[in-house]
Design a protein around this motif. Sequence first.
Motif, PDB file in Angstrom:
ATOM      1  N   LYS A  20      -4.608  16.012  -6.281  1.00  0.00           N
ATOM      2  CA  LYS A  20      -4.308  16.292  -4.874  1.00  0.00           C
ATOM      3  C   LYS A  20      -4.726  15.100  -4.017  1.00  0.00           C
ATOM      4  N   ARG A  21      -3.904  14.756  -3.020  1.00  0.00           N
ATOM      5  CA  ARG A  21      -4.155  13.584  -2.180  1.00  0.00           C
ATOM      6  C   ARG A  21      -4.038  13.929  -0.706  1.00  0.00           C
ATOM      7  N   LEU A  22      -5.008  13.429   0.061  1.00  0.00           N
ATOM      8  CA  LEU A  22      -5.028  13.591   1.505  1.00  0.00           C
ATOM      9  C   LEU A  22      -4.970  12.204   2.130  1.00  0.00           C
ATOM     10  N   ALA A  23      -3.963  11.946   2.940  1.00  0.00           N
ATOM     11  CA  ALA A  23      -3.870  10.676   3.660  1.00  0.00           C
ATOM     12  C   ALA A  23      -4.469  10.861   5.050  1.00  0.00           C
ATOM     13  N   VAL A  24      -5.273   9.903   5.468  1.00  0.00           N
ATOM     14  CA  VAL A  24      -5.867   9.914   6.801  1.00  0.00           C
ATOM     15  C   VAL A  24      -5.345   8.666   7.501  1.00  0.00           C
ATOM     16  N   GLU A  25      -4.496   8.874   8.493  1.00  0.00           N
ATOM     17  CA  GLU A  25      -3.788   7.779   9.166  1.00  0.00           C
ATOM     18  C   GLU A  25      -3.825   7.991  10.666  1.00  0.00           C
ATOM     19  N   GLU A  75       4.041  -0.854  -4.042  1.00  0.00           N
ATOM     20  CA  GLU A  75       5.277  -0.549  -4.774  1.00  0.00           C
ATOM     21  C   GLU A  75       5.696  -1.670  -5.715  1.00  0.00           C
ATOM     22  N   GLU A  76       5.238  -2.890  -5.490  1.00  0.00           N
ATOM     23  CA  GLU A  76       5.552  -4.012  -6.376  1.00  0.00           C
ATOM     24  C   GLU A  76       4.715  -4.015  -7.653  1.00  0.00           C
ATOM     25  N   GLN A  77       3.693  -3.172  -7.715  1.00  0.00           N
ATOM     26  CA  GLN A  77       2.800  -3.143  -8.877  1.00  0.00           C
ATOM     27  C   GLN A  77       3.433  -2.383 -10.034  1.00  0.00           C
ATOM     28  N   SER A  78       2.859  -2.569 -11.206  1.00  0.00           N
ATOM     29  CA  SER A  78       3.367  -1.900 -12.410  1.00  0.00           C
ATOM     30  C   SER A  78       3.134  -0.391 -12.308  1.00  0.00           C
ATOM     31  N   PRO A  79       3.949   0.371 -13.005  1.00  0.00           N
ATOM     32  CA  PRO A  79       3.737   1.822 -13.019  1.00  0.00           C
ATOM     33  C   PRO A  79       2.338   2.193 -13.511  1.00  0.00           C
ATOM     34  N   ARG A 137       5.239  10.197   0.443  1.00  0.00           N
ATOM     35  CA  ARG A 137       5.437   9.571  -0.874  1.00  0.00           C
ATOM     36  C   ARG A 137       4.146   9.522  -1.673  1.00  0.00           C
ATOM     37  N   TYR A 138       3.016   9.531  -0.987  1.00  0.00           N
ATOM     38  CA  TYR A 138       1.731   9.307  -1.641  1.00  0.00           C
ATOM     39  C   TYR A 138       0.742  10.456  -1.490  1.00  0.00           C
TER      40      TYR A 138
END
Length: 104
Positions: free
Chosen positions: A50-55, A34-38, A64-65
């Motif tokens: 499309k995004r799949l989070a594996v946690e 989140e501290e990085q540039s847009p 959010r992601y």
Amino acid sequence: TGSEVSLCVKAAEVLTANGKKVRVVSMPSWELFEEQSPEYKASVLPTGVKRLAVEAATSFGWCRYADATVSIDRFGASAPGNVLMEKFGFTVENVVAKANALLG
């Protein structure tokens, strides 16, 4: 970010072999991201993709992601680690299935 990365790489290999265009992104720190540039954030997580989070923990916060998750949203299971990972869907086959469902 940890044990999930190698699983995601293996699933990405299967998806790519089946003609899907995918990539694996490891995000060890939401705070640093989140501290990085847009511009940087958009290069890592482009809009419209499309995004799949594996946690191997809760899905909390991944909304959010990611559009979908493979995660553990309950408490109280007890068994050897490899048994739990399979029970909760942390397998190449399940990650591929979730990604295919998400990608359509």
